[in-house]
Design a protein around this motif. Structure first.
Motif, PDB file in Angstrom:
ATOM      1  N   GLU A   1       0.847  -1.187   0.000  1.00 38.46           N
ATOM      2  CA  GLU A   1       0.000   0.000   0.000  1.00 38.46           C
ATOM      3  C   GLU A   1       0.884   1.239   0.000  1.00 38.46           C
ATOM      4  O   GLU A   1       1.862   1.306   0.760  1.00 38.46           O
ATOM      5  CB  GLU A   1      -0.954   0.003   1.204  1.00 38.46           C
ATOM      6  CG  GLU A   1      -1.933  -1.167   1.181  1.00 38.46           C
ATOM      7  CD  GLU A   1      -3.044  -1.011   2.206  1.00 38.46           C
ATOM      8  OE1 GLU A   1      -3.176   0.089   2.788  1.00 38.46           O
ATOM      9  OE2 GLU A   1      -3.776  -2.002   2.437  1.00 38.46           O
ATOM     10  N   LEU A   2       0.527   2.209  -0.855  1.00 38.11           N
ATOM     11  CA  LEU A   2       1.401   3.353  -1.084  1.00 38.11           C
ATOM     12  C   LEU A   2       0.673   4.674  -0.909  1.00 38.11           C
ATOM     13  O   LEU A   2      -0.502   4.809  -1.241  1.00 38.11           O
ATOM     14  CB  LEU A   2       1.965   3.320  -2.507  1.00 38.11           C
ATOM     15  CG  LEU A   2       2.840   2.145  -2.924  1.00 38.11           C
ATOM     16  CD1 LEU A   2       3.163   2.246  -4.409  1.00 38.11           C
ATOM     17  CD2 LEU A   2       4.127   2.109  -2.095  1.00 38.11           C
ATOM     18  N   ILE A   3       1.420   5.657  -0.422  1.00 43.59           N
ATOM     19  CA  ILE A   3       1.042   7.067  -0.530  1.00 43.59           C
ATOM     20  C   ILE A   3       2.081   7.707  -1.445  1.00 43.59           C
ATOM     21  O   ILE A   3       3.271   7.731  -1.116  1.00 43.59           O
ATOM     22  CB  ILE A   3       1.046   7.770   0.838  1.00 43.59           C
ATOM     23  CG1 ILE A   3       0.016   7.136   1.772  1.00 43.59           C
ATOM     24  CG2 ILE A   3       0.768   9.262   0.670  1.00 43.59           C
ATOM     25  CD1 ILE A   3       0.091   7.669   3.200  1.00 43.59           C
ATOM     26  N   ILE A   4       1.649   8.174  -2.599  1.00 44.96           N
ATOM     27  CA  ILE A   4       2.550   8.824  -3.550  1.00 44.96           C
ATOM     28  C   ILE A   4       2.221  10.310  -3.552  1.00 44.96           C
ATOM     29  O   ILE A   4       1.149  10.722  -3.983  1.00 44.96           O
ATOM     30  CB  ILE A   4       2.416   8.217  -4.953  1.00 44.96           C
ATOM     31  CG1 ILE A   4       2.816   6.741  -4.909  1.00 44.96           C
ATOM     32  CG2 ILE A   4       3.275   8.983  -5.951  1.00 44.96           C
ATOM     33  CD1 ILE A   4       2.738   6.034  -6.236  1.00 44.96           C
ATOM     34  N   ASP A   5       3.138  11.096  -3.030  1.00 45.51           N
ATOM     35  CA  ASP A   5       2.920  12.520  -2.814  1.00 45.51           C
ATOM     36  C   ASP A   5       3.449  13.304  -4.013  1.00 45.51           C
ATOM     37  O   ASP A   5       4.650  13.453  -4.201  1.00 45.51           O
ATOM     38  CB  ASP A   5       3.628  12.950  -1.530  1.00 45.51           C
ATOM     39  CG  ASP A   5       3.134  14.282  -0.999  1.00 45.51           C
ATOM     40  OD1 ASP A   5       2.596  15.073  -1.801  1.00 45.51           O
ATOM     41  OD2 ASP A   5       3.291  14.537   0.214  1.00 45.51           O
ATOM     42  N   LEU A   6       2.520  13.814  -4.826  1.00 49.48           N
ATOM     43  CA  LEU A   6       2.849  14.594  -6.019  1.00 49.48           C
ATOM     44  C   LEU A   6       2.281  16.007  -5.895  1.00 49.48           C
ATOM     45  O   LEU A   6       2.005  16.660  -6.908  1.00 49.48           O
ATOM     46  CB  LEU A   6       2.268  13.908  -7.263  1.00 49.48           C
ATOM     47  CG  LEU A   6       2.697  12.459  -7.520  1.00 49.48           C
ATOM     48  CD1 LEU A   6       1.867  11.845  -8.644  1.00 49.48           C
ATOM     49  CD2 LEU A   6       4.188  12.395  -7.861  1.00 49.48           C
ATOM     50  N   ARG A   7       2.153  16.513  -4.684  1.00 51.61           N
ATOM     51  CA  ARG A   7       1.374  17.736  -4.469  1.00 51.61           C
ATOM     52  C   ARG A   7       1.954  18.964  -5.156  1.00 51.61           C
ATOM     53  O   ARG A   7       1.210  19.904  -5.461  1.00 51.61           O
ATOM     54  CB  ARG A   7       1.179  17.975  -2.975  1.00 51.61           C
ATOM     55  CG  ARG A   7       2.403  18.438  -2.230  1.00 51.61           C
ATOM     56  CD  ARG A   7       2.084  18.613  -0.748  1.00 51.61           C
ATOM     57  NE  ARG A   7       1.981  17.329  -0.049  1.00 51.61           N
ATOM     58  CZ  ARG A   7       1.473  17.190   1.175  1.00 51.61           C
ATOM     59  NH1 ARG A   7       1.011  18.258   1.829  1.00 51.61           N
ATOM     60  NH2 ARG A   7       1.432  16.000   1.754  1.00 51.61           N
ATOM     61  N   TYR A   8       3.265  19.011  -5.392  1.00 47.08           N
ATOM     62  CA  TYR A   8       3.852  20.165  -6.081  1.00 47.08           C
ATOM     63  C   TYR A   8       4.549  19.752  -7.380  1.00 47.08           C
ATOM     64  O   TYR A   8       5.338  20.504  -7.933  1.00 47.08           O
ATOM     65  CB  TYR A   8       4.882  20.867  -5.183  1.00 47.08           C
ATOM     66  CG  TYR A   8       4.382  21.200  -3.801  1.00 47.08           C
ATOM     67  CD1 TYR A   8       3.168  21.856  -3.609  1.00 47.08           C
ATOM     68  CD2 TYR A   8       5.139  20.877  -2.675  1.00 47.08           C
ATOM     69  CE1 TYR A   8       2.714  22.163  -2.339  1.00 47.08           C
ATOM     70  CE2 TYR A   8       4.694  21.188  -1.399  1.00 47.08           C
ATOM     71  CZ  TYR A   8       3.480  21.829  -1.231  1.00 47.08           C
ATOM     72  OH  TYR A   8       3.033  22.131   0.038  1.00 47.08           O
ATOM     73  N   ASN A   9       4.269  18.552  -7.847  1.00 46.93           N
ATOM     74  CA  ASN A   9       5.012  18.005  -8.984  1.00 46.93           C
ATOM     75  C   ASN A   9       4.373  18.438 -10.298  1.00 46.93           C
ATOM     76  O   ASN A   9       3.314  17.953 -10.677  1.00 46.93           O
ATOM     77  CB  ASN A   9       5.052  16.473  -8.880  1.00 46.93           C
ATOM     78  CG  ASN A   9       6.041  15.865  -9.846  1.00 46.93           C
ATOM     79  OD1 ASN A   9       6.128  16.263 -11.004  1.00 46.93           O
ATOM     80  ND2 ASN A   9       6.788  14.879  -9.379  1.00 46.93           N
ATOM     81  N   GLY A  10       5.031  19.352 -10.993  1.00 49.30           N
ATOM     82  CA  GLY A  10       4.509  19.890 -12.243  1.00 49.30           C
ATOM     83  C   GLY A  10       4.792  19.057 -13.465  1.00 49.30           C
ATOM     84  O   GLY A  10       4.406  19.442 -14.566  1.00 49.30           O
ATOM     85  N   GLY A  11       5.456  17.930 -13.324  1.00 47.39           N
ATOM     86  CA  GLY A  11       5.688  17.045 -14.463  1.00 47.39           C
ATOM     87  C   GLY A  11       7.150  16.940 -14.824  1.00 47.39           C
ATOM     88  O   GLY A  11       8.028  17.165 -14.011  1.00 47.39           O
TER      89      GLY A  11
END
Length: 490
Positions: free
Chosen positions: A267-277
């Motif tokens: 089970e994962l939490i993938i934190d992309l909250r500020y990831n613009g690509g």
């Protein structure tokens, strides 16, 4: 012309008075749309009109939405970017190209990808759109900002070139809005010095003279980027990926998933909250690392305009030594999450369905990407929207953000008062609630209605949502290559 997937770039573009988004992966497309320029161009070869003619050749042959190109008189414009904006205005009006087509420097973009470094304070700045306060949401460990005491939750209250001429952020915002703050922070060149007054989360106030220097854009923080959290005896893998634009991100992702595999994490939490690509091939690697048991199945498809259908490509899951088979994933996102970040989330929908959720806020909404077309002798790269990505179910219409397509969403605050990676930080705590089957409240997103969350006693579609304060990345009208892909970077 064959456009291998390694040459595609899907990058953030935020709509803020003429700023755009893009990026690069190697190599960009350089031929097939115009004659090769001479090695030593004359002034006329790199004149504005010559650059406009080059841009026209790119758009007319490759633009994803040929029916949404406007005619524009080249003589009416003093800058190439303004001309590009005018030509793609109909697509922008339909939210299909929100300043995603742009001109940039070949040398600067290539240097960013290969070196993984840029110049600045090494901090990300976001502002409260209601109260016009500016906060540090993240600090890169190698930057002078972090060394001076700036970190997540610090509020910048005044800016000057010296202590004698400090201007309050409130005054700057009142006089010129966010751009006035951007201007006060000075150019993004090494050696630029600014005095910043800031308040740390604990209440202590400091005034520091900080010099912008070259610093490493480490894609995964050594402080909090990879963790295995204990949620009532269950191991949950936490991954915070800052950006896809640095080539070394693929190597760091392999190392992170190696830790998860070694501890039996599913089970994962993938934190992309500020990831613009960033780079599509890095997003592909991330998919492979979540694709154990899916080798040969469809990860995503790249779709070009009908006249370029021969360039369409299907990317399958490939073998990765450290791959795991996640059973549930909570993706943390905000309006700063875009492009390659959205590609990863969208591509997992066919495989996880109700076992995945969007946590935090709705994403930006950029299911399209750019090829790079180079006029090498002029150091000009035109990044034009040329393709759309869809998942294995051919779903890819999320121009209003992923909250319109992800089966489950949970609204959560981006809690600046706590460090990233802290299980008690609001978004991470909500992600743990979803993974644990506990209830949450839906993300509201205006274009497609409210999307219900999941879990025990979760509200159903159409239920009430929580309205939280909105923040936006601080960004210049004409961002650097690093600022295009890393929202709020200074």
């Amino acid at each position: 012309m064959t456009a291998p997937r390694a040459a595609l770039s899907i990058i953030l573009a935020f709509a803020l008075v003429g700023c755009g988004g893009g990026g690069s992966s190697a190599p960009p497309i350089t031929g097939g749309v115009s004659p090769t320029p001479s090695p030593t161009p004359t002034t006329s070869a790199c004149s504005l009109r010559a650059q406009q003619d080059f841009a026209d050749s790119v758009l007319n042959e490759w633009y994803l939405f040929p029916n949404l190109l406007a005619n524009a008189n080249p003589a009416s414009f003093n800058a190439l970017q303004d001309y590009l904006d005018a030509r793609v205005a109909p697509a922008r009006a339909q939210s299909r190209d929100r300043f995603f087509t742009f001109a940039t420097s070949i040398a600067e973009e290539n240097a960013l990808i290969s070196s993984g470094a840029t110049a600045g304070f090494g901090i990300r700045l976001f502002y409260d759109t209601s109260n016009n306060r500016v906060f540090v949401t993240e600090a890169f460990e190698g930057g002078n900002g972090f060394a001076a005491g700036l970190d997540r939750g610090s509020e910048i209250t005044a800016i000057g070139t010296s202590s004698a001429n400090l201007q309050s952020v409130a005054t700057l915002m009142a006089s010129g809005g966010p751009q006035a703050v951007v201007n006060a922070l000075g150019p993004g060149t090494a050696g630029t010095v600014r005095v910043l007054r800031f308040v740390q989360p604990g209440g202590a106030t400091f005034e520091r003279s900080i010099t912008k220097t070259e610093f490493a854009l480490d894609p995964i923080s050594d402080r909090y980027g990879v963790q295995v959290l204990d949620d009532g005896g269950k191991r949950v893998g936490y991954l915070n990926l800052r950006t896809f634009i640095i080539a070394d991100a693929a190597t760091q992702l392999r190392q992170a998933f190696g830790q998860f595999a070694a501890q039996g994490v599913t089970e994962l939490i993938i934190d992309l909250r500020y990831n613009g690509g960033g780079l599509v091939n890095v997003a592909d690697t991330m998919g492979d690392l979540m694709g154990s048991g899916r080798i040969g199945q469809v990860w995503s498809r790249t779709v070009l305009r009908p006249s370029k259908a021969a360039e369409n490509e299907t990317r399958l899951f490939e073998s990765e030594a450290n791959a795991i088979a996640p059973t549930r994933i909570a993706f943390i996102t905000t309006n700063a999450s875009a492009s390659a970040s959205e590609l990863v989330v969208n591509s997992m929908i066919p495989y996880l369905g109700d076992n995945m959720a969007l946590i935090g806020g709705n994403t930006f909404g950029k299911p399209v990407g750019q090829f790079g077309f180079d006029l090498e002798a002029c150091d000009l790269r035109v990044r034009a929207v040329t393709f759309q990505t869809v998942n294995a179910n051919d779903q890819g219409e999320y121009f209003t953000g992923l909250a319109s397509v992800v089966p489950n969403t949970c609204r959560a605050e981006d809690d600046f008062s706590r460090p990233l990676g802290d299980p008690s930080e609001a978004s991470i705590a909500t992600a743990l609630d979803f993974l644990g089957g506990r209830s949450c409240t839906a993300i509201g997103q205006s274009a497609a209605g409210d999307i219900a969350s999941s879990g025990a006693d979760a509200p159903q579609r159409g239920s009430a949502v929580i309205d939280l304060p909105e923040t936006e990345a601080l960004r210049p009208r004409r961002p650097s290559p690093a600022q295009i892909d890393i929202p709020g970077l200074f």
